[in-house]
Design an enzyme around this catalytic site. Structure first.
Site, mmCIF file in Angstrom:
data_model
loop_
_atom_site.group_PDB
_atom_site.id
_atom_site.type_symbol
_atom_site.label_atom_id
_atom_site.label_comp_id
_atom_site.label_asym_id
_atom_site.label_seq_id
_atom_site.Cartn_x
_atom_site.Cartn_y
_atom_site.Cartn_z
ATOM 1 N N ASP A 52 0.833 -1.202 0.000
ATOM 2 C CA ASP A 52 0.000 0.000 0.000
ATOM 3 C C ASP A 52 0.869 1.254 0.000
ATOM 4 O OD1 ASP A 52 -2.459 1.560 0.357
ATOM 5 O OD2 ASP A 52 -1.768 1.845 2.402
ATOM 6 N N GLU A 124 -2.379 -5.100 -3.506
ATOM 7 C CA GLU A 124 -1.387 -4.405 -2.683
ATOM 8 C C GLU A 124 -0.315 -5.362 -2.173
ATOM 9 O OE1 GLU A 124 -4.001 -0.757 -0.783
ATOM 10 O OE2 GLU A 124 -4.093 -2.728 0.176
#
Length: 233
Positions: A52, A124
């Site tokens: 992320d 992610e």
């Protein structure tokens, strides 16, 4: 399944992992680990955290350099449209990552493989694994193929960071205190649901639900914007 994923990545993206264990971790949900307690498996949560952050940095730098004329507010809105659950889940589906997730039987039967929140997490976590295995250049090469072309395809032309828009809308006539409050948390560990409301100077102006607090806040902000714009018609 992980061997098949390695073959797919090599053929489709010319990506060859030096440490396949990172790839396995990135595509393994907690439910699978719980059903195989004696195998010493890891699931994606920690590596997703890293992915992320890597994605936000790379996307931020890219749009900063590509759009030198855009002010900070518009850069923020554009990044929010690119770095979000809706976009990442679509990227994961487009890359066929949904086919390679290791799920527990219960989650499989519950349709978790199609869940946007999970697909976002897997995208992610893959980025986190790729970053750890091969470094930033490999991640940049991947997102240049998968994410950045969507700018020219118009994917983000009408996407807006509702929280930023709400702040601009309310504070154009003066300083207004905008706060987001978690009202309710329900669901399961693998399929959570958060309910959030947003207040302006203490008055509730919108509510939203989502698979994360961030997504619920976006929904609450969007409802508040819709309500206020309808009043002004």
């Amino acid at each position: 399944m992980i061997e098949e994923l390695q073959d797919y990545l090599a053929k489709e993206f010319n990506i060859h992992f030096d440490n396949p264990a990172l790839l396995a971790e990135a595509f393994t949900q907690a439910s699978y680990v719980n059903e195989h307690p004696n195998q010493g498996l890891k699931y994606y949560e920690r590596i997703e955290f890293l992915g992320d952050a890597v994605l936000e940095l790379i996307v931020s730098e890219y749009i900063y350099k590509r759009f030198p004329e855009l002010p900070q507010g518009k850069l923020t809105r554009l990044r929010a449209a690119m770095v979000c659950e809706d976009s990442f889940s679509k990227f994961a589906k487009e890359c066929h990552f949904d086919q390679y997730i290791r799920l527990g039987h219960g989650e499989e039967m519950a349709g978790a493989r199609e869940r946007p929140g999970l697909l976002c997490d897997i995208f992610e976590s893959f980025i986190g694994a790729l970053y750890l295995d091969q470094g930033r250049p490999a991640v940049e090469k991947f997102v240049q193929r998968v994410i950045f072309p969507k700018l020219d395809m118009g994917w983000f032309d009408h996407a807006v960071d509702a929280k930023t828009s709400l702040q601009e809308f309310l504070q154009r006539d003066g300083d207004i205190a905008i706060e987001y409050h978690l009202v309710e948390e329900s669901g399961t560990e693998n399929d959570p649901e958060f309910k959030v409301n947003v207040t302006a100077n203490g008055d509730v102006i919108g509510e939203g639900k989502g698979s994360s607090k961030k997504h619920a806040e976006m929904q609450a902000a969007q409802q508040a914007l819709d309500n206020m714009r309808n009043k002004n018609k």
